[in-house]
Design a protein around this motif. Sequence first.
Motif, PDB file in Angstrom:
ATOM      1  N   LEU A  89       0.856  -1.189   0.000  1.00 35.30           N
ATOM      2  CA  LEU A  89       0.000   0.000   0.000  1.00 35.30           C
ATOM      3  C   LEU A  89       0.888   1.232   0.000  1.00 35.30           C
ATOM      4  CD1 LEU A  89      -2.553  -1.066   2.762  1.00 35.30           C
ATOM      5  CD2 LEU A  89      -2.878  -1.192   0.294  1.00 35.30           C
ATOM      6  N   ASN A  90       0.738   2.064  -1.022  1.00 34.59           N
ATOM      7  CA  ASN A  90       1.596   3.245  -1.163  1.00 34.59           C
ATOM      8  C   ASN A  90       0.754   4.510  -1.255  1.00 34.59           C
ATOM      9  OD1 ASN A  90       3.067   5.037  -3.680  1.00 34.59           O
ATOM     10  ND2 ASN A  90       4.253   4.634  -1.840  1.00 34.59           N
ATOM     11  N   ALA A 119       0.478  -8.008  -4.554  1.00 35.57           N
ATOM     12  CA  ALA A 119      -0.432  -7.032  -5.149  1.00 35.57           C
ATOM     13  C   ALA A 119      -0.014  -5.626  -4.701  1.00 35.57           C
ATOM     14  CB  ALA A 119      -1.868  -7.310  -4.731  1.00 35.57           C
ATOM     15  N   PHE A 120      -0.004  -4.706  -5.619  1.00 42.00           N
ATOM     16  CA  PHE A 120       0.294  -3.306  -5.334  1.00 42.00           C
ATOM     17  C   PHE A 120      -0.997  -2.497  -5.426  1.00 42.00           C
ATOM     18  CE2 PHE A 120       4.428  -4.903  -6.233  1.00 42.00           C
ATOM     19  CZ  PHE A 120       5.365  -3.989  -5.772  1.00 42.00           C
ATOM     20  N   VAL A 121      -1.204  -1.624  -4.437  1.00 41.32           N
ATOM     21  CA  VAL A 121      -2.358  -0.723  -4.437  1.00 41.32           C
ATOM     22  C   VAL A 121      -1.894   0.654  -4.005  1.00 41.32           C
ATOM     23  CG1 VAL A 121      -4.620  -0.206  -3.446  1.00 41.32           C
ATOM     24  CG2 VAL A 121      -3.968  -2.594  -3.862  1.00 41.32           C
ATOM     25  N   GLY A 122      -2.159   1.649  -4.818  1.00 42.27           N
ATOM     26  CA  GLY A 122      -1.862   3.020  -4.436  1.00 42.27           C
ATOM     27  C   GLY A 122      -3.029   3.641  -3.688  1.00 42.27           C
ATOM     28  N   LEU A 123      -2.732   4.627  -2.855  1.00 44.83           N
ATOM     29  CA  LEU A 123      -3.762   5.455  -2.240  1.00 44.83           C
ATOM     30  C   LEU A 123      -3.449   6.889  -2.621  1.00 44.83           C
ATOM     31  CD1 LEU A 123      -3.690   2.815  -0.319  1.00 44.83           C
ATOM     32  CD2 LEU A 123      -4.891   4.270   1.293  1.00 44.83           C
ATOM     33  N   ASN A 124      -4.168   7.372  -3.610  1.00 42.45           N
ATOM     34  CA  ASN A 124      -3.922   8.711  -4.128  1.00 42.45           C
ATOM     35  C   ASN A 124      -4.671   9.739  -3.304  1.00 42.45           C
ATOM     36  OD1 ASN A 124      -5.384  10.837  -6.278  1.00 42.45           O
ATOM     37  ND2 ASN A 124      -3.157  10.762  -6.316  1.00 42.45           N
ATOM     38  N   THR A 125      -3.962  10.748  -2.809  1.00 38.87           N
ATOM     39  CA  THR A 125      -4.592  11.731  -1.929  1.00 38.87           C
ATOM     40  C   THR A 125      -4.240  13.162  -2.314  1.00 38.87           C
ATOM     41  OG1 THR A 125      -5.001  12.260   0.398  1.00 38.87           O
ATOM     42  CG2 THR A 125      -2.730  11.771  -0.213  1.00 38.87           C
ATOM     43  N   ARG A 126      -5.163  14.067  -1.982  1.00 39.56           N
ATOM     44  CA  ARG A 126      -5.029  15.502  -2.192  1.00 39.56           C
ATOM     45  C   ARG A 126      -4.896  15.891  -3.656  1.00 39.56           C
ATOM     46  NH1 ARG A 126      -0.638  18.110   1.317  1.00 39.56           N
ATOM     47  NH2 ARG A 126      -1.670  20.002   0.638  1.00 39.56           N
ATOM     48  N   TYR A 144      -0.582  -0.692 -11.666  1.00 40.62           N
ATOM     49  CA  TYR A 144      -1.508  -1.202 -10.653  1.00 40.62           C
ATOM     50  C   TYR A 144      -2.519  -0.112 -10.280  1.00 40.62           C
ATOM     51  CZ  TYR A 144       2.048   1.210  -7.851  1.00 40.62           C
ATOM     52  OH  TYR A 144       2.938   2.140  -7.364  1.00 40.62           O
ATOM     53  N   PRO A 145      -3.635  -0.496  -9.649  1.00 39.89           N
ATOM     54  CA  PRO A 145      -4.689   0.472  -9.349  1.00 39.89           C
ATOM     55  C   PRO A 145      -4.370   1.338  -8.129  1.00 39.89           C
ATOM     56  CG  PRO A 145      -5.303  -1.675  -8.512  1.00 39.89           C
ATOM     57  CD  PRO A 145      -4.014  -1.879  -9.274  1.00 39.89           C
ATOM     58  N   SER A 146      -4.983   2.495  -8.084  1.00 37.28           N
ATOM     59  CA  SER A 146      -4.900   3.372  -6.915  1.00 37.28           C
ATOM     60  C   SER A 146      -6.299   3.761  -6.476  1.00 37.28           C
ATOM     61  CB  SER A 146      -4.111   4.646  -7.231  1.00 37.28           C
ATOM     62  OG  SER A 146      -2.728   4.397  -7.297  1.00 37.28           O
ATOM     63  N   LEU A 147      -6.591   3.570  -5.193  1.00 37.36           N
ATOM     64  CA  LEU A 147      -7.835   4.076  -4.630  1.00 37.36           C
ATOM     65  C   LEU A 147      -7.785   5.595  -4.613  1.00 37.36           C
ATOM     66  CD1 LEU A 147      -8.195   1.526  -1.711  1.00 37.36           C
ATOM     67  CD2 LEU A 147      -9.877   1.849  -3.540  1.00 37.36           C
ATOM     68  N   ASP A 149      -8.510   8.870  -2.964  1.00 37.73           N
ATOM     69  CA  ASP A 149      -8.730   9.270  -1.566  1.00 37.73           C
ATOM     70  C   ASP A 149      -8.360  10.739  -1.382  1.00 37.73           C
ATOM     71  OD1 ASP A 149      -9.232   8.956   1.195  1.00 37.73           O
ATOM     72  OD2 ASP A 149      -7.167   8.340   1.601  1.00 37.73           O
ATOM     73  N   PRO A 150      -9.056  11.652  -2.083  1.00 38.15           N
ATOM     74  CA  PRO A 150      -8.624  13.053  -2.079  1.00 38.15           C
ATOM     75  C   PRO A 150      -8.612  13.695  -0.698  1.00 38.15           C
ATOM     76  CG  PRO A 150     -10.835  12.833  -3.017  1.00 38.15           C
ATOM     77  CD  PRO A 150     -10.273  11.456  -2.893  1.00 38.15           C
ATOM     78  N   ASP A 151      -9.500  13.284   0.190  1.00 42.88           N
ATOM     79  CA  ASP A 151      -9.554  13.864   1.530  1.00 42.88           C
ATOM     80  C   ASP A 151      -8.668  13.146   2.543  1.00 42.88           C
ATOM     81  OD1 ASP A 151     -11.437  15.855   0.822  1.00 42.88           O
ATOM     82  OD2 ASP A 151     -13.047  14.391   0.959  1.00 42.88           O
ATOM     83  N   GLY A 152      -8.032  12.048   2.126  1.00 41.64           N
ATOM     84  CA  GLY A 152      -7.123  11.332   3.017  1.00 41.64           C
ATOM     85  C   GLY A 152      -7.794  10.490   4.080  1.00 41.64           C
ATOM     86  N   LYS A 153      -9.084  10.200   3.926  1.00 40.02           N
ATOM     87  CA  LYS A 153      -9.793   9.465   4.970  1.00 40.02           C
ATOM     88  C   LYS A 153      -9.302   8.023   5.095  1.00 40.02           C
ATOM     89  CE  LYS A 153     -14.000  12.249   4.644  1.00 40.02           C
ATOM     90  NZ  LYS A 153     -15.437  12.264   4.301  1.00 40.02           N
ATOM     91  N   LEU A 154      -9.018   7.378   3.969  1.00 42.95           N
ATOM     92  CA  LEU A 154      -8.533   6.001   4.030  1.00 42.95           C
ATOM     93  C   LEU A 154      -7.167   5.933   4.695  1.00 42.95           C
ATOM     94  CD1 LEU A 154      -9.489   4.690   0.468  1.00 42.95           C
ATOM     95  CD2 LEU A 154     -10.696   4.307   2.619  1.00 42.95           C
ATOM     96  N   ILE A 155      -6.329   6.919   4.410  1.00 47.86           N
ATOM     97  CA  ILE A 155      -4.982   6.950   4.984  1.00 47.86           C
ATOM     98  C   ILE A 155      -5.041   7.204   6.486  1.00 47.86           C
ATOM     99  CG2 ILE A 155      -2.801   8.245   4.998  1.00 47.86           C
ATOM    100  CD1 ILE A 155      -3.238   8.728   1.990  1.00 47.86           C
ATOM    101  N   LEU A 156      -5.895   8.126   6.898  1.00 51.66           N
ATOM    102  CA  LEU A 156      -5.951   8.510   8.305  1.00 51.66           C
ATOM    103  C   LEU A 156      -6.731   7.526   9.174  1.00 51.66           C
ATOM    104  CD1 LEU A 156      -6.502  12.348   7.921  1.00 51.66           C
ATOM    105  CD2 LEU A 156      -4.429  11.216   8.715  1.00 51.66           C
ATOM    106  N   PHE A 157      -7.750   6.873   8.591  1.00 52.41           N
ATOM    107  CA  PHE A 157      -8.634   6.040   9.394  1.00 52.41           C
ATOM    108  C   PHE A 157      -8.607   4.561   9.002  1.00 52.41           C
ATOM    109  CE2 PHE A 157     -10.996  10.235   9.304  1.00 52.41           C
ATOM    110  CZ  PHE A 157     -10.486  10.655  10.524  1.00 52.41           C
TER     111      PHE A 157
END
Length: 205
Positions: A89-90, A119-126, A144-147, A149-157
């Motif tokens: 998770l990146n 499996a690689f999954v990105g978390l794109n934020t902001r 690979y896919p990226s979720l 997450d513009p508000d960063g909720k997945l990263i923070l919670f």
Amino acid sequence: MSLSRGLRPAPRRVLATAGALSAALVLSACGGGDADDTSGGGNTNFVTSKGGISTAAKGERADIDTIAGETLDGTKLDVADLKGKVVVLNAWGSWCGPCRAEAPHFAKAAEAYKGKDVAFVGLNTRDFNKQQALTFEEDYKVPYPSLYDPDGKLILFGFPKGTLSLKGIPSTVVLDKEGKIAARALMALDETKLRSMIDPLLQEK
């Protein structure tokens, strides 16, 4: 001037949550250092190497909370469905210099592990303009896919308090095959460091 009748200010609780999200992301954005963050409780069962990578021993690893949503290309993805694989998770943003520096290494590693239990999954934020994130993926040939997450909720919670969680941008967490949090880096990674987080977990029985 008084507020118009029927128009009420947002509850303080909502404003506080939004403010906390914004502040946390601003403070942690685009850090390039090797500092480790062990905040969140005194029972943190992980160690940090001199290279800035923190690891948790098998049997002392925590489960993630829900990390699911829509990817940049509009597909639904739930990280829980990837159990049985080592999951990378990146957290990244197209506006982040260190993210651009590590992107070729992640793309190369993802291609190298293709066909293996990784499996690689990105978390794109902001990236409030999604097109900027899509252009980033195209420019660096991210396979690979990226979720989104513009508000960063997945990263923070998405992680329990006191665990090896994503704390900055860029940062990377690697889950073992049982979906538990096994390793974390709070910095941009090259392919060598990324492999050092993945390979030991691939070899676990």
